[in-house]
Design a protein around this motif. Structure first.
Motif, PDB file in Angstrom:
ATOM      1  N   THR A 182       5.991  73.398  52.076  1.00  0.00           N
ATOM      2  CA  THR A 182       6.365  71.995  51.855  1.00  0.00           C
ATOM      3  C   THR A 182       7.881  71.803  51.898  1.00  0.00           C
ATOM      4  O   THR A 182       8.370  70.743  52.311  1.00  0.00           O
ATOM      5  CB  THR A 182       5.811  71.506  50.512  1.00  0.00           C
ATOM      6  OG1 THR A 182       6.222  72.408  49.465  1.00  0.00           O
ATOM      7  CG2 THR A 182       4.284  71.449  50.548  1.00  0.00           C
ATOM      8  N   ASP A 187       3.176  69.050  55.309  1.00  0.00           N
ATOM      9  CA  ASP A 187       2.504  68.179  54.355  1.00  0.00           C
ATOM     10  C   ASP A 187       1.798  69.014  53.298  1.00  0.00           C
ATOM     11  O   ASP A 187       1.217  70.076  53.596  1.00  0.00           O
ATOM     12  CB  ASP A 187       1.491  67.289  55.086  1.00  0.00           C
ATOM     13  CG  ASP A 187       0.867  66.264  54.147  1.00  0.00           C
ATOM     14  OD1 ASP A 187       1.608  65.464  53.562  1.00  0.00           O
ATOM     15  OD2 ASP A 187      -0.366  66.297  53.979  1.00  0.00           O
ATOM     16  N   GLU A 189      -0.931  68.368  51.662  1.00  0.00           N
ATOM     17  CA  GLU A 189      -2.375  68.425  51.879  1.00  0.00           C
ATOM     18  C   GLU A 189      -2.761  69.539  52.845  1.00  0.00           C
ATOM     19  O   GLU A 189      -3.712  70.298  52.602  1.00  0.00           O
ATOM     20  CB  GLU A 189      -2.869  67.077  52.414  1.00  0.00           C
ATOM     21  CG  GLU A 189      -4.345  67.049  52.748  1.00  0.00           C
ATOM     22  CD  GLU A 189      -4.745  65.744  53.412  1.00  0.00           C
ATOM     23  OE1 GLU A 189      -5.888  65.666  53.902  1.00  0.00           O
ATOM     24  OE2 GLU A 189      -3.913  64.816  53.443  1.00  0.00           O
ATOM     25  N   ASN A 193      -5.052  72.852  51.946  1.00  0.00           N
ATOM     26  CA  ASN A 193      -6.276  73.131  52.697  1.00  0.00           C
ATOM     27  C   ASN A 193      -6.220  74.500  53.368  1.00  0.00           C
ATOM     28  O   ASN A 193      -7.233  75.217  53.411  1.00  0.00           O
ATOM     29  CB  ASN A 193      -6.514  72.043  53.747  1.00  0.00           C
ATOM     30  CG  ASN A 193      -6.888  70.713  53.119  1.00  0.00           C
ATOM     31  OD1 ASN A 193      -7.471  70.670  52.031  1.00  0.00           O
ATOM     32  ND2 ASN A 193      -6.554  69.622  53.784  1.00  0.00           N
ATOM     33  N   ALA A 208      -7.683  70.765  45.931  1.00  0.00           N
ATOM     34  CA  ALA A 208      -6.936  70.110  47.015  1.00  0.00           C
ATOM     35  C   ALA A 208      -7.413  68.677  47.222  1.00  0.00           C
ATOM     36  O   ALA A 208      -6.600  67.760  47.420  1.00  0.00           O
ATOM     37  CB  ALA A 208      -7.095  70.916  48.306  1.00  0.00           C
ATOM     38  N   GLN A 209      -8.723  68.453  47.150  1.00  0.00           N
ATOM     39  CA  GLN A 209      -9.242  67.094  47.316  1.00  0.00           C
ATOM     40  C   GLN A 209      -8.822  66.196  46.160  1.00  0.00           C
ATOM     41  O   GLN A 209      -8.511  65.012  46.363  1.00  0.00           O
ATOM     42  CB  GLN A 209     -10.757  67.143  47.436  1.00  0.00           C
ATOM     43  CG  GLN A 209     -11.248  67.766  48.733  1.00  0.00           C
ATOM     44  CD  GLN A 209     -12.757  67.879  48.781  1.00  0.00           C
ATOM     45  OE1 GLN A 209     -13.452  67.623  47.797  1.00  0.00           O
ATOM     46  NE2 GLN A 209     -13.292  68.260  49.941  1.00  0.00           N
ATOM     47  N   GLN A 212      -5.250  65.266  46.727  1.00  0.00           N
ATOM     48  CA  GLN A 212      -5.157  64.334  47.846  1.00  0.00           C
ATOM     49  C   GLN A 212      -5.591  62.919  47.442  1.00  0.00           C
ATOM     50  O   GLN A 212      -4.922  61.933  47.754  1.00  0.00           O
ATOM     51  CB  GLN A 212      -6.023  64.831  49.003  1.00  0.00           C
ATOM     52  CG  GLN A 212      -6.079  63.885  50.186  1.00  0.00           C
ATOM     53  CD  GLN A 212      -7.053  64.343  51.247  1.00  0.00           C
ATOM     54  OE1 GLN A 212      -7.615  65.444  51.164  1.00  0.00           O
ATOM     55  NE2 GLN A 212      -7.273  63.508  52.246  1.00  0.00           N
ATOM     56  N   ILE A 213      -6.710  62.815  46.731  1.00  0.00           N
ATOM     57  CA  ILE A 213      -7.194  61.495  46.303  1.00  0.00           C
ATOM     58  C   ILE A 213      -6.212  60.849  45.337  1.00  0.00           C
ATOM     59  O   ILE A 213      -5.957  59.637  45.394  1.00  0.00           O
ATOM     60  CB  ILE A 213      -8.588  61.637  45.678  1.00  0.00           C
ATOM     61  CG1 ILE A 213      -9.600  62.080  46.745  1.00  0.00           C
ATOM     62  CG2 ILE A 213      -9.040  60.333  45.042  1.00  0.00           C
ATOM     63  CD1 ILE A 213     -10.964  62.421  46.184  1.00  0.00           C
ATOM     64  N   ARG A 215      -3.005  61.259  45.244  1.00  0.00           N
ATOM     65  CA  ARG A 215      -1.828  60.790  45.975  1.00  0.00           C
ATOM     66  C   ARG A 215      -2.107  59.492  46.732  1.00  0.00           C
ATOM     67  O   ARG A 215      -1.203  58.713  46.997  1.00  0.00           O
ATOM     68  CB  ARG A 215      -1.364  61.862  46.962  1.00  0.00           C
ATOM     69  CG  ARG A 215      -0.881  63.145  46.299  1.00  0.00           C
ATOM     70  CD  ARG A 215      -0.421  64.148  47.325  1.00  0.00           C
ATOM     71  NE  ARG A 215       0.805  63.726  47.977  1.00  0.00           N
ATOM     72  CZ  ARG A 215       1.359  64.356  49.026  1.00  0.00           C
ATOM     73  NH1 ARG A 215       0.758  65.424  49.530  1.00  0.00           N
ATOM     74  NH2 ARG A 215       2.473  63.914  49.552  1.00  0.00           N
ATOM     75  N   GLU A 216      -3.378  59.254  47.064  1.00  0.00           N
ATOM     76  CA  GLU A 216      -3.732  58.047  47.817  1.00  0.00           C
ATOM     77  C   GLU A 216      -3.995  56.853  46.908  1.00  0.00           C
ATOM     78  O   GLU A 216      -3.563  55.738  47.204  1.00  0.00           O
ATOM     79  CB  GLU A 216      -4.957  58.326  48.687  1.00  0.00           C
ATOM     80  CG  GLU A 216      -4.696  59.324  49.820  1.00  0.00           C
ATOM     81  CD  GLU A 216      -5.950  59.609  50.611  1.00  0.00           C
ATOM     82  OE1 GLU A 216      -7.032  59.090  50.221  1.00  0.00           O
ATOM     83  OE2 GLU A 216      -5.881  60.358  51.616  1.00  0.00           O
TER      84      GLU A 216
END
Length: 310
Positions: A182, A187, A189, A193, A208-209, A212-213, A215-216
């Motif tokens: 990073t 990235d 994510e 992964n 990781a999911q 990711q969620i 951050r969104e």
């Protein structure tokens, strides 16, 4: 007895030689009491090993040979190049061939030399499997460190950096690799992964999911990681119960596979001439071959039965 002692001393000498060549000597004086360490030219043997490694690396690069690529060595936790590991494999093959030549002649030496690359691949696979299992066992503590860092007000990258500092290997190495990637512009994510895929960890895929969620859509990531940690711990308990229930079947399979060899060994010790007919007649060799085939089929069948997927 003298032959076995000689082979043991020869193997020990070659092993010590390999350790002396591969592992460079570093100063034993504390860091605050010594000047910056500069690796010297080394001994003649060290220079010869370096030249041999460079030559092998050049040959492998020109011919585009990837017997033991960097990814396999990294997954196994070995910090060496393909050329260095290739030299170790060839050295081991030569030692095995020499032992086979002393024991049974050229044919036995050839049989001891050929399996070296396959044994090396099995060795790398075994080390990688142990490393992945250790990574999975450390995930609970890793999640606690991440959640604690987030509650302290750090960002997710700073929390991962703290986990890399506080965790043990291999978690520290993988977390530090994520931070390095990073920092170079990749990235987060994608790095997470790749780590999950490299370590073959479903639990880390969930982590990781979750990151990711978060951050969104936002939210309290520390609480999410705590819930994921609880789920992972429950899954680990279920895995432990399944392994304990399947241990009896695995042990029975091992005993059944070892029983024919144990009986033959006992007969050869008690009455050496009792099994001569099996090795002197074509029918005996045919029965031995058929037994090997049936044992292989039975072993694969039992392995399929006791290898539970969860």
């Amino acid at each position: 007895m003298m032959l076995l002692t000689g082979m043991a001393l020869m193997f020990s000498a070659i092993l010590l030689l390999g350790v002396a060549v591969i592992l460079p000597k570093t100063p034993e004086v504390p860091f605050d009491r010594r000047r910056p360490y500069h690796e010297g030219s080394g001994s003649q043997l060290t220079r010869f090993a370096g030249s041999a490694s460079e030559a092998v690396h050049g040959v492998l690069a020109r011919r585009n040979v990837r017997l033991f690529n960097r990814e396999q060595l990294e997954n196994a936790g070995l910090r060496m190049s393909q050329a260095d590991f290739f030299i170790l494999v060839i050295s081991g093959a030569l030692v095995g061939a020499l032992i086979g030549l002393v024991i049974g002649g050229p044919f036995v030496a050839f049989l001891f030399f050929i399996p070296a690359p396959f044994v090396a691949r099995m060795f790398l696979s075994s080390l990688a499997g142990k490393r992945r299992a250790k990574f999975d066992a450390q995930l609970g503590d890793t999640l606690q460190l991440l959640a604690g860092g987030l509650r302290a007000g750090h960002s997710i990258l700073r929390a991962i950096d703290a986990a890399a500092t506080e965790s043990a290997s291999p978690t520290s190495e993988e977390m530090r690799r994520i931070i390095t990637e990073t920092s170079l512009g990749r990235d987060l994510e994608a790095s997470l992964n790749d780590t999950a895929e490299r370590m073959r960890s479903e639990d880390f895929v969930w982590i990781a999911q979750a990151i990711q969620i978060n951050r969104e859509v936002g939210g309290n990531l520390a609480e999410v990681l705590d819930q994921v940690n609880e789920t992972i711990r429950e899954r680990s308990e279920i895995k432990g119960h399944i392994k304990s229930l399947a241990a009896e079947g695995k042990f029975s399979g091992y005993i059944l596979m070892a029983l024919p060899f144990g009986i033959v060994t006992m007969l050869l010790v008690v009455n050496p001439g009792y099994m001569n007919v099996m090795f002197a007649q074509p029918l005996g060799w045919g029965m031995i071959g058929l037994s090997v085939i049936l044992m292989t089929i039975g072993g694969l069948w039992m392995r399929k039965i006791i290898d539970l997927k969860f």
